[in-house]
Design a protein around this motif. Structure first.
Motif, PDB file in Angstrom:
ATOM      1  N   GLU A  50       0.812  -1.273  -0.035  1.00 47.75           N
ATOM      2  CA  GLU A  50       0.046   0.004   0.060  1.00 47.75           C
ATOM      3  C   GLU A  50       0.912   1.076   0.002  1.00 47.75           C
ATOM      4  N   THR A  51       2.008   1.285   0.639  1.00 55.65           N
ATOM      5  CA  THR A  51       2.801   2.335   0.809  1.00 55.65           C
ATOM      6  C   THR A  51       3.426   2.700  -0.580  1.00 55.65           C
ATOM      7  N   GLU A  52       3.832   1.476  -1.335  1.00 51.50           N
ATOM      8  CA  GLU A  52       4.557   1.696  -2.556  1.00 51.50           C
ATOM      9  C   GLU A  52       3.268   2.065  -3.547  1.00 51.50           C
ATOM     10  N   ARG A  53       2.252   1.735  -3.451  1.00 48.75           N
ATOM     11  CA  ARG A  53       1.275   2.104  -4.346  1.00 48.75           C
ATOM     12  C   ARG A  53       0.837   3.594  -4.105  1.00 48.75           C
ATOM     13  N   PHE A  54       1.096   4.029  -2.950  1.00 50.15           N
ATOM     14  CA  PHE A  54       0.719   5.404  -2.656  1.00 50.15           C
ATOM     15  C   PHE A  54       1.751   6.302  -3.251  1.00 50.15           C
ATOM     16  N   LEU A  55       3.187   5.969  -3.074  1.00 47.28           N
ATOM     17  CA  LEU A  55       4.270   6.960  -3.549  1.00 47.28           C
ATOM     18  C   LEU A  55       4.154   6.653  -5.091  1.00 47.28           C
ATOM     19  N   ALA A  56       3.886   5.505  -5.447  1.00 44.47           N
ATOM     20  CA  ALA A  56       4.083   5.442  -7.042  1.00 44.47           C
ATOM     21  C   ALA A  56       3.021   6.408  -7.767  1.00 44.47           C
ATOM     22  N   GLY A  57       1.924   6.345  -7.096  1.00 51.96           N
ATOM     23  CA  GLY A  57       0.639   7.019  -7.684  1.00 51.96           C
ATOM     24  C   GLY A  57       1.097   8.556  -7.991  1.00 51.96           C
ATOM     25  N   LYS A  58       1.587   8.865  -6.658  1.00 49.30           N
ATOM     26  CA  LYS A  58       1.682  10.493  -6.519  1.00 49.30           C
ATOM     27  C   LYS A  58       2.770  10.665  -7.536  1.00 49.30           C
ATOM     28  N   ILE A  59       3.871  10.109  -7.674  1.00 47.03           N
ATOM     29  CA  ILE A  59       5.107  10.267  -8.714  1.00 47.03           C
ATOM     30  C   ILE A  59       4.309  10.317 -10.245  1.00 47.03           C
ATOM     31  N   ARG A  60       3.586   9.327 -10.205  1.00 46.92           N
ATOM     32  CA  ARG A  60       3.261   9.106 -11.873  1.00 46.92           C
ATOM     33  C   ARG A  60       1.977  10.103 -12.055  1.00 46.92           C
ATOM     34  N   GLU A  61       1.375  10.585 -11.329  1.00 47.11           N
ATOM     35  CA  GLU A  61       0.490  11.710 -11.245  1.00 47.11           C
ATOM     36  C   GLU A  61       1.259  13.070 -11.601  1.00 47.11           C
ATOM     37  N   LEU A  62       2.153  13.542 -10.894  1.00 45.29           N
ATOM     38  CA  LEU A  62       2.440  14.849 -11.054  1.00 45.29           C
ATOM     39  C   LEU A  62       3.927  14.650 -11.784  1.00 45.29           C
ATOM     40  N   TYR A  63       4.554  13.792 -11.903  1.00 39.38           N
ATOM     41  CA  TYR A  63       5.663  13.594 -12.848  1.00 39.38           C
ATOM     42  C   TYR A  63       5.741  12.582 -13.823  1.00 39.38           C
TER      43      TYR A  63
END
Length: 269
Positions: A50-63
């Motif tokens: 869940e933590t990796e999914r959260f961080l990956a989602g943030k990165i892919r959305e903004l960058y």
């Protein structure tokens, strides 16, 4: 990478990692769902995922033009470090997380065209952030870390290493590791590669050596240790290929050559 881009990226990454840490702390009393990956010592929990999914989602959305290398399957399959690449371990020290509920970290290294630009290691339960931006020093929370001791001697050093060095391994003869342990002042094991890198940077230990770390285990730590004058190589003193698994030696420059020459290369298989 230009300084203004690096600074902006650092602030955003820091915000996400602190938020991810807060999310983990909220789940600490919840029942854990634990799975075994390659062997009974290689564990993963739903919190890791869940933590990796959260961080990956943030990165892919903004960058959306950035790339991601990560442990739990949400990253890209890369054969080059071209462009901007995030290397993330959502929980480094999963066994500690499961058994101790402490002594684990979120680790994120950001590289641009193969150069380490930003390193972040967050001790979640200690609420302690180790961080560095290329050329700007390393910090523990808001306190700048000093450069590593110039006069370090191996006989007066504390070395972080686990007991895998004392069983037959593919790297070096056990007898040479026993000799190294007898030579240093003391050894310690913390169970989180990211935190052990951070402790080298802080001067809590003088060096850390381990067998077979993955890219996400070391990416942030290399950047942070570089900023206090430390050195990271593979255990044979060679350049670290960040895209591959490596047996790692990170330490004060003063003791690096002696460990490599007197103990590793002398006992190389």
């Amino acid at each position: 990478m230009k300084a203004e881009i690096r600074n902006s990226l650092y602030e955003q990454a820091k915000e996400w990692i602190l938020e991810a840490g807060a999310r983990i702390r909220k789940q600490m009393r919840d029942p854990l769902v634990i799975s075994i990956k390659s062997n009974p010592q290689d564990l993963v929990t739903t919190v890791d995922e869940e933590t990796e999914r959260f961080l990956a989602g943030k990165i892919r959305e903004l960058y959306p033009d950035h790339h991601l290398i990560s442990e739990e399957g949400f990253g890209d399959n890369l054969n080059s470090m071209k462009g901007t690449v995030w290397l993330i371990d959502p929980i480094d020290g999963t066994t500690n997380f499961i058994h101790q509920r402490r002594n684990f970290a979120i680790s994120a290294g950001i590289y641009h065209d193969g150069i380490g630009e930003i390193g972040l290691i967050y001790d979640v339960m200690g609420d302690c952030l180790y961080s560095a931006k290329k050329g700007e020093g390393a910090f523990k929370n808001e306190e700048r870390l000093p450069q590593l001791r110039e006069g370090a001697m191996l006989e007066r050093s504390v070395l972080a290493m686990n007991n895998k060095w004392l069983i037959p391994n593919p790297v070096v003869q056990v007898e040479k590791m026993e000799e190294l342990i007898r030579t240093v002042r003391a050894t310690r094991t913390y169970g989180s590669a990211a935190l052990e890198f951070a402790y080298v940077a802080e001067g809590i230990v003088d060096g850390y050596m381990t067998i077979q770390l993955s890219p996400w285990d070391i990416a942030a730590g290399i950047i942070i240790v570089n900023e206090v004058g430390g050195v990271t190589t593979n255990v044979f003193g060679e350049h670290v290929d960040i895209l591959k698994k490596n047996s790692i030696l990170v330490c004060n420059k003063k003791i690096h050559g002696r460990i490599v020459n007197d103990f590793i290369l002398e006992g190389k298989k």
